[in-house]
Design an enzyme around this catalytic site. Structure first.
Site, PDB file in Angstrom:
ATOM      1  N   LYS A  77       0.645  24.102  74.415  1.00  0.00           N
ATOM      2  CA  LYS A  77       1.941  23.541  74.023  1.00  0.00           C
ATOM      3  C   LYS A  77       2.311  24.018  72.613  1.00  0.00           C
ATOM      4  CE  LYS A  77      -0.238  19.433  72.087  1.00  0.00           C
ATOM      5  NZ  LYS A  77      -0.789  18.117  72.415  1.00  0.00           N
ATOM      6  N   ARG A  89       1.669   5.410  74.654  1.00  0.00           N
ATOM      7  CA  ARG A  89       2.722   6.415  74.500  1.00  0.00           C
ATOM      8  C   ARG A  89       3.424   6.639  75.836  1.00  0.00           C
ATOM      9  NH1 ARG A  89       0.885  12.156  71.893  1.00  0.00           N
ATOM     10  NH2 ARG A  89       0.257  12.572  74.027  1.00  0.00           N
ATOM     11  N   TYR A 127       8.104  25.579  38.309  1.00  0.00           N
ATOM     12  CA  TYR A 127       8.943  24.387  38.148  1.00  0.00           C
ATOM     13  C   TYR A 127       8.136  23.195  37.625  1.00  0.00           C
ATOM     14  CZ  TYR A 127      12.263  26.792  41.229  1.00  0.00           C
ATOM     15  OH  TYR A 127      13.124  27.682  41.793  1.00  0.00           O
ATOM     16  N   MET A 131       9.691  28.036  46.970  1.00  0.00           N
ATOM     17  CA  MET A 131      10.153  28.270  48.347  1.00  0.00           C
ATOM     18  C   MET A 131       9.585  29.573  48.912  1.00  0.00           C
ATOM     19  SD  MET A 131      14.050  28.341  49.812  1.00  0.00           S
ATOM     20  CE  MET A 131      14.489  26.695  49.261  1.00  0.00           C
TER      21      MET A 131
HETATM   22  C1  LIG Z   1      -2.284  18.135  72.663  1.00  0.00           C
HETATM   23  C2  LIG Z   1      -2.927  17.495  73.809  1.00  0.00           C
HETATM   24  C3  LIG Z   1      -4.230  17.837  74.197  1.00  0.00           C
HETATM   25  C4  LIG Z   1      -5.107  18.752  73.385  1.00  0.00           C
HETATM   26  O1  LIG Z   1      -5.677  18.043  72.299  1.00  0.00           O
HETATM   27  P1  LIG Z   1      -6.665  18.748  71.253  1.00  0.00           P
HETATM   28  O2  LIG Z   1      -7.068  17.652  70.346  1.00  0.00           O
HETATM   29  O3  LIG Z   1      -5.869  19.797  70.567  1.00  0.00           O
HETATM   30  O4  LIG Z   1      -7.795  19.321  72.027  1.00  0.00           O
HETATM   31  C5  LIG Z   1      -4.711  17.303  75.381  1.00  0.00           C
HETATM   32  N1  LIG Z   1      -3.964  16.444  76.109  1.00  0.00           N
HETATM   33  C6  LIG Z   1      -2.728  16.062  75.752  1.00  0.00           C
HETATM   34  C7  LIG Z   1      -1.975  15.101  76.590  1.00  0.00           C
HETATM   35  C8  LIG Z   1      -2.164  16.566  74.584  1.00  0.00           C
HETATM   36  O5  LIG Z   1      -0.948  16.173  74.210  1.00  0.00           O
END
Ligand SMILES: *Cc1c(COP(=O)(O)O)cnc(C)c1O
Length: 409
Positions: free
Chosen positions: A64, A162, A298, A346
């Site tokens: 993801k 969640r 800065y 920046m």
């Molecule tokens: C991001 C995620 C993972 C992976 O988690 P890691 O800690 O990066 O291994 C697994 N399951 C779900 C539902 C996630 O959102």
């Protein structure tokens, strides 16, 4: 369903290819990079980490958010070539992008899909849609078809608070699913809230028990359903071992989610030999002498106490180098650590390079990783995260999303 692509395609990656994944950004030609910083992605490290985490047929790599900043398509192709049989993505668009480049693995979305167009596209492309409540179930049902059912992954809420159905929802859920032949439940999944915290072992164990009970209810009605519980930390700790699929994310990219737990009591297993896949460098764009008493950047937060050599590096917070690192971090120059001084700007950041040997404009400063001398260690995403009070995930996503990338296989 299309078959997984052959390995041949994965070997066509060129290390010189600095073009952003077109599938992620659309028109890369419209983006003028404003920083000379470079993010290097070592795809072999990702393949190596994958092999260390378990047998390929049990791992559903989590790619993801553009593979945590490492490049969705590049990472997916790399893992495909070493036997990955499934992928977890965030939204439907990411799954569709993988189909467009010919990847035929099981693809599971982790985010709810709301729009009709995506729901239809996922059905036609055999992408498994996450379903975590009754509204999402009905949304999917409206797009399922008995002759071509829509595959769904049932999210089980066991303590993350969640997304997902709770244990009390299972009987009603099963009953509703039985009346919806256009939907095909292929997976039950749940997510661990604190598998990286040994002091929360009891909570994680309770989550695993709740999930097992929910799976039993679901699988007695739909015996073909597979199960998936563990993220990286859960996998390393041995949680959800009975599940058909584990979902590692961070560990694929070289991070150890249990790093913060080091030295704390509680059961901890480790995976050895994980390698960070991302390194980030930027050119030193100017070198100057500083008199004792002269201030830098800065706010005048740093003042030279002696005559010193200052390197000005072409990277700043617009390229993912958090301003909170000001006066608190280091970069590697000539294989040695140089303290960062003054506020991060920046697009520029200053280093005290008085003690790292000769430095000229055009030399390279390494923000993450890079070649290192015998006496020093490369800076890691974990180190920057610790300084900032955050997690390495955020560091990787920021650099990966904000800096021009190159990939090496
Ligand atoms: C991001 C995620 C993972 C992976 O988690 P890691 O800690 O990066 O291994 C697994 N399951 C779900 C539902 C996630 O959102």
């Amino acid at each position: 369903m299309p078959g997984p692509e052959g390995g041949a395609q994965a070997t066509t990656l060129r290390s010189s290819d600095s073009v952003h994944d077109a599938a992620m950004t659309g028109s890369s030609s419209e983006r003028a990079w404003f920083s000379p910083a470079r993010c290097h992605i070592d795809l072999a490290a990702i393949a190596g980490n994958f092999a260390r985490l378990g047998p390929a047929h049990r791992l559903m790599p989590v790619i993801k958010s553009d593979a945590y900043g490492h490049g969705l398509v590049r990472v997916a192709r790399t893992l495909s070539a070493v036997g990955a049989a499934s992928f977890a993505v965030g939204q439907a668009q990411e799954g569709l992008a993988l189909r467009r480049v010919g990847l035929g693995q099981q693809i599971v979305t982790l985010l709810p899909t709301l729009d009709a167009e995506s729901l239809d596209a996922c059905r036609s492309q055999d992408i498994v849609l996450a379903v975590g409540d009754a509204a999402q179930l009905e949304r999917c049902a409206a797009h399922g078809d008995v002759s071509h059912p829509l595959a769904i992954a049932l999210q089980c809420e066991t303590g993350m608070g969640r997304l997902g159905f709770g244990p009390q929802d299972v009987p009603q859920l099963v009953e509703r699913l039985r009346s919806l032949p256009g939907l095909k439940p292929v997976l039950a999944l749940s997510h661990l809230a604190c598998a990286d915290m040994p002091e929360e072992d009891d909570f994680s164990a309770a989550q695993a028990r709740t999930f097992a009970a929910m799976c039993q209810g679901l699988r007695s009605a739909f015996p073909g359903m597979k199960r998936s519980l563990a993220n990286s930390a859960g996998l390393i700790q041995g949680l959800g071992q009975e599940c058909e699929w584990h979902r590692p994310g961070l560990s694929l990219y070289g991070g150890n989610p249990l790093a913060a737990a080091e030295g704390k009591p509680g059961k901890k297993r480790q995976v050895d030999g994980l390698r960070w896949a991302m390194s980030v460098c930027a050119p030193i764009v100017a070198v100057r002498r500083l008199e004792a008493g002269q201030s830098v950047s800065y706010g005048r937060t740093y003042t030279a106490r002696r005559e010193m050599t200052l390197a000005v590096v072409g990277v700043g917070y617009a390229s993912g180098l958090a301003r909170g690192l000001s006066n608190r971090s280091q970069m590697l120059v000539n294989g040695r650590r140089a303290p960062q001084v003054g506020r991060v700007c920046m697009g520029l950041t200053m280093l005290d390079v008085s003690d790292v040997g000769p430095v000229v404009a055009g030399d390279t400063a390494w923000i993450l990783g890079g070649p290192v001398g015998a006496a020093d260690k490369p800076v890691t995403a974990q180190e920057l995260a610790d300084i900032l009070g955050t997690i390495p995930y955020e560091i990787l996503c920021l650099f990966g999303g904000m800096v021009e990338r190159t990939w090496q296989s």
